[in-house]
Design a protein around this motif. Sequence first.
Motif, PDB file in Angstrom:
ATOM      1  N   THR A  43      12.763 -29.215 -41.351  1.00  0.00           N
ATOM      2  CA  THR A  43      13.046 -27.790 -41.462  1.00  0.00           C
ATOM      3  C   THR A  43      13.912 -27.580 -42.700  1.00  0.00           C
ATOM      4  O   THR A  43      14.313 -28.544 -43.355  1.00  0.00           O
ATOM      5  N   PRO A  44      14.238 -26.346 -43.065  1.00  0.00           N
ATOM      6  CA  PRO A  44      15.100 -26.165 -44.240  1.00  0.00           C
ATOM      7  C   PRO A  44      16.440 -26.892 -44.116  1.00  0.00           C
ATOM      8  O   PRO A  44      16.994 -27.326 -45.125  1.00  0.00           O
ATOM      9  N   ASP A  88      21.435 -33.631 -41.262  1.00  0.00           N
ATOM     10  CA  ASP A  88      21.810 -32.241 -41.516  1.00  0.00           C
ATOM     11  C   ASP A  88      21.953 -32.087 -43.028  1.00  0.00           C
ATOM     12  O   ASP A  88      22.960 -32.488 -43.612  1.00  0.00           O
ATOM     13  N   MET A  89      20.921 -31.520 -43.670  1.00  0.00           N
ATOM     14  CA  MET A  89      20.921 -31.461 -45.128  1.00  0.00           C
ATOM     15  C   MET A  89      21.951 -30.488 -45.701  1.00  0.00           C
ATOM     16  O   MET A  89      22.292 -30.588 -46.879  1.00  0.00           O
ATOM     17  N   ASP A  90      22.426 -29.562 -44.883  1.00  0.00           N
ATOM     18  CA  ASP A  90      23.507 -28.697 -45.376  1.00  0.00           C
ATOM     19  C   ASP A  90      24.758 -29.519 -45.646  1.00  0.00           C
ATOM     20  O   ASP A  90      25.495 -29.269 -46.607  1.00  0.00           O
ATOM     21  N   GLN A  91      25.019 -30.509 -44.791  1.00  0.00           N
ATOM     22  CA  GLN A  91      26.196 -31.350 -44.932  1.00  0.00           C
ATOM     23  C   GLN A  91      25.904 -32.652 -45.682  1.00  0.00           C
ATOM     24  O   GLN A  91      26.823 -33.275 -46.231  1.00  0.00           O
ATOM     25  N   ASP A  92      24.641 -33.039 -45.685  1.00  0.00           N
ATOM     26  CA  ASP A  92      24.263 -34.376 -46.144  1.00  0.00           C
ATOM     27  C   ASP A  92      22.904 -34.299 -46.867  1.00  0.00           C
ATOM     28  O   ASP A  92      21.889 -34.776 -46.357  1.00  0.00           O
ATOM     29  N   PRO A  93      22.869 -33.705 -48.054  1.00  0.00           N
ATOM     30  CA  PRO A  93      21.584 -33.452 -48.711  1.00  0.00           C
ATOM     31  C   PRO A  93      20.814 -34.714 -49.097  1.00  0.00           C
ATOM     32  O   PRO A  93      19.594 -34.645 -49.328  1.00  0.00           O
ATOM     33  N   HIS A  94      21.495 -35.840 -49.153  1.00  0.00           N
ATOM     34  CA  HIS A  94      20.824 -37.075 -49.567  1.00  0.00           C
ATOM     35  C   HIS A  94      20.502 -37.992 -48.384  1.00  0.00           C
ATOM     36  O   HIS A  94      20.100 -39.139 -48.576  1.00  0.00           O
ATOM     37  N   GLN A  95      20.672 -37.452 -47.180  1.00  0.00           N
ATOM     38  CA  GLN A  95      20.253 -38.135 -45.954  1.00  0.00           C
ATOM     39  C   GLN A  95      20.883 -39.533 -45.839  1.00  0.00           C
ATOM     40  O   GLN A  95      20.199 -40.542 -45.713  1.00  0.00           O
ATOM     41  N   LEU A  96      22.195 -39.552 -45.831  1.00  0.00           N
ATOM     42  CA  LEU A  96      22.941 -40.816 -45.764  1.00  0.00           C
ATOM     43  C   LEU A  96      23.649 -41.012 -44.426  1.00  0.00           C
ATOM     44  O   LEU A  96      24.071 -42.123 -44.110  1.00  0.00           O
ATOM     45  N   ASN A  97      23.772 -39.951 -43.628  1.00  0.00           N
ATOM     46  CA  ASN A  97      24.552 -40.012 -42.397  1.00  0.00           C
ATOM     47  C   ASN A  97      23.681 -39.634 -41.202  1.00  0.00           C
ATOM     48  O   ASN A  97      23.409 -38.462 -40.955  1.00  0.00           O
ATOM     49  N   ASN A  98      23.231 -40.636 -40.459  1.00  0.00           N
ATOM     50  CA  ASN A  98      22.345 -40.421 -39.327  1.00  0.00           C
ATOM     51  C   ASN A  98      23.131 -39.871 -38.141  1.00  0.00           C
ATOM     52  O   ASN A  98      24.018 -40.536 -37.605  1.00  0.00           O
ATOM     53  N   LEU A  99      22.767 -38.661 -37.717  1.00  0.00           N
ATOM     54  CA  LEU A  99      23.486 -37.965 -36.653  1.00  0.00           C
ATOM     55  C   LEU A  99      22.739 -37.999 -35.325  1.00  0.00           C
ATOM     56  O   LEU A  99      23.082 -37.245 -34.415  1.00  0.00           O
ATOM     57  N   VAL A 100      21.745 -38.850 -35.208  1.00  0.00           N
ATOM     58  CA  VAL A 100      20.855 -38.769 -34.048  1.00  0.00           C
ATOM     59  C   VAL A 100      21.590 -39.031 -32.730  1.00  0.00           C
ATOM     60  O   VAL A 100      21.163 -38.537 -31.676  1.00  0.00           O
ATOM     61  N   SER A 101      22.715 -39.758 -32.764  1.00  0.00           N
ATOM     62  CA  SER A 101      23.484 -40.026 -31.541  1.00  0.00           C
ATOM     63  C   SER A 101      24.783 -39.234 -31.475  1.00  0.00           C
ATOM     64  O   SER A 101      25.618 -39.466 -30.593  1.00  0.00           O
ATOM     65  N   ASP A 102      24.958 -38.298 -32.387  1.00  0.00           N
ATOM     66  CA  ASP A 102      26.192 -37.512 -32.438  1.00  0.00           C
ATOM     67  C   ASP A 102      26.154 -36.417 -31.365  1.00  0.00           C
ATOM     68  O   ASP A 102      25.271 -35.551 -31.407  1.00  0.00           O
ATOM     69  N   PRO A 103      27.088 -36.410 -30.418  1.00  0.00           N
ATOM     70  CA  PRO A 103      27.067 -35.382 -29.360  1.00  0.00           C
ATOM     71  C   PRO A 103      27.140 -33.963 -29.900  1.00  0.00           C
ATOM     72  O   PRO A 103      26.625 -33.031 -29.267  1.00  0.00           O
ATOM     73  N   ALA A 104      27.772 -33.792 -31.053  1.00  0.00           N
ATOM     74  CA  ALA A 104      27.896 -32.441 -31.623  1.00  0.00           C
ATOM     75  C   ALA A 104      26.541 -31.867 -32.002  1.00  0.00           C
ATOM     76  O   ALA A 104      26.410 -30.650 -32.159  1.00  0.00           O
ATOM     77  N   TYR A 105      25.529 -32.741 -32.149  1.00  0.00           N
ATOM     78  CA  TYR A 105      24.194 -32.283 -32.554  1.00  0.00           C
ATOM     79  C   TYR A 105      23.171 -32.398 -31.421  1.00  0.00           C
ATOM     80  O   TYR A 105      21.971 -32.319 -31.658  1.00  0.00           O
ATOM     81  N   ALA A 106      23.661 -32.567 -30.189  1.00  0.00           N
ATOM     82  CA  ALA A 106      22.745 -32.760 -29.063  1.00  0.00           C
ATOM     83  C   ALA A 106      21.818 -31.559 -28.871  1.00  0.00           C
ATOM     84  O   ALA A 106      20.603 -31.725 -28.641  1.00  0.00           O
ATOM     85  N   ALA A 107      22.357 -30.351 -28.967  1.00  0.00           N
ATOM     86  CA  ALA A 107      21.527 -29.160 -28.761  1.00  0.00           C
ATOM     87  C   ALA A 107      20.521 -28.992 -29.897  1.00  0.00           C
ATOM     88  O   ALA A 107      19.348 -28.626 -29.671  1.00  0.00           O
ATOM     89  N   VAL A 108      20.965 -29.260 -31.117  1.00  0.00           N
ATOM     90  CA  VAL A 108      20.051 -29.200 -32.274  1.00  0.00           C
ATOM     91  C   VAL A 108      18.926 -30.205 -32.099  1.00  0.00           C
ATOM     92  O   VAL A 108      17.750 -29.893 -32.296  1.00  0.00           O
ATOM     93  N   LYS A 109      19.291 -31.429 -31.696  1.00  0.00           N
ATOM     94  CA  LYS A 109      18.269 -32.468 -31.522  1.00  0.00           C
ATOM     95  C   LYS A 109      17.266 -32.078 -30.446  1.00  0.00           C
ATOM     96  O   LYS A 109      16.055 -32.284 -30.610  1.00  0.00           O
ATOM     97  N   GLU A 110      17.734 -31.510 -29.363  1.00  0.00           N
ATOM     98  CA  GLU A 110      16.822 -31.136 -28.283  1.00  0.00           C
ATOM     99  C   GLU A 110      15.841 -30.055 -28.738  1.00  0.00           C
ATOM    100  O   GLU A 110      14.643 -30.113 -28.424  1.00  0.00           O
TER     101      GLU A 110
END
Length: 450
Positions: free
Chosen positions: A376-377, A406-428
């Motif tokens: 997504t964007p 999250d490309m807004d925070q990490d445009p070069h895709q260096l920080n994998n947030l797939v297990s980050d609880p703060a992004y649980a709703a986004v991931k779902e």
Amino acid sequence: MPNNIIFYFTDQQRWDTCGCFGQPLDITPNLDRLAQEGVRFNNAFSPQPVCGPCRALFQTGKWPTETGCFRNNIMLPAGVKTLANYMEEAGYETAYIGKWHLASDGELEKPPTVDHTVTAIPRELRGGYTGFWRAADVLEFTSHGYDGFVFDENDRRVDFKGYRADCINDMALDFFDQYDGKKPFFMTISQIEPHHQNDRKHYEGPEGSKEKYKDFILPEDLKALGGNAAEEYPDYLGQCASLDENLGRLVARLKEKGLYDNTVIFFASDHGSHFLTRNRDGHLNGYDDYKRSCHDAALHVPLVAAGGPFKGGIAVEELVSTASLPKTFLALAGVDVGDAMIGENLLDVVEKKDHNRPNEIFAQISESRVGRCIRTPRYTYSVYAPGVNGGEAAAADLYADDFLYDMDQDPHQLNNLVSDPAYAAVKEELRQRLLDWIEKAEGSRPVITG
């Protein structure tokens, strides 16, 4: 007469090699001029970052999982109506020059059982192209950066001497010496540059590339992750510059022949290159891997269209997939294929005809893993099938989380947030949207686990 159409596409070229997409060196002046005249798609993505599957999609307008061409070394199936079939029915003369990669069949990483990799491609395996033909099935097997051979429409071997991108382009220019102008033409120029040369494990730029492009600036993802870009990038840029010089020669010939004003040129690549920086996490099956990943380095590609209705120096920010190219070519030719092909008419995106279109793309991954992703964007979310060989299986019933960026925070895709609880709703939410894409493309809805 309807517009002539040229599809000039490259192999393994990142979007950020081009000036019109931010490259600081003067690598692509000819493409940049076309972008100023026409339309540049700032967020174009490959639907399948492997050579054979992407090419199968370009020729059929169908997902590789539908045609069965989900990995390399699977030939285009008989009975599928192709882009060339439609074009010739619509009254177009066709021409195909360069790499085909759809006429040999067998297991992955083993000698093919049906092998046209270094021999002439039979007419029935040319995807419906009956006109001008200068091609090799696996061009990296019949040539190197300098010198090699292809075959013509009569199965005759055509040897070439010189830098490969120049020679493939010369063959395309030869078409115009025999073109009589009675029909519009649809030409594909399938360059193999800037793909690495497999047997030499090296990007082969024109002689002098290392010195000429020694002042390169590495993209941030490559700078951070290493790989082999520091050594290979000057040659890679040399390849991209050569492709652009040849695009300029093509434009000059069109103008010389009085064809330019009635020709639409599309420039794209099948996928990008991550320079051995990704796929290090245990899912890879031993490949010397430059693509086969849902990262932007592999998916984000250059896409420029110029001529006909594609005009005005427009920059399109919406996300688009190069899966839409076959349908777009046919729309230009006056053919509405409806649901017979996936994607959309990219001119509709330029003209903003559908305000409700989903601004996201879907991609399938094979060989390195059985993978799927949604872009997504703001986010990239990717899954893979644990324990499933991506060279043997086209799809899976069960997937697991791979990465979330999250490309807004990490445009070069260096920080994998797939297990980050703060992004649980986004991931779902992304998971459900990805499942919708898989169900629509593949006809079944798998399970994705955390």
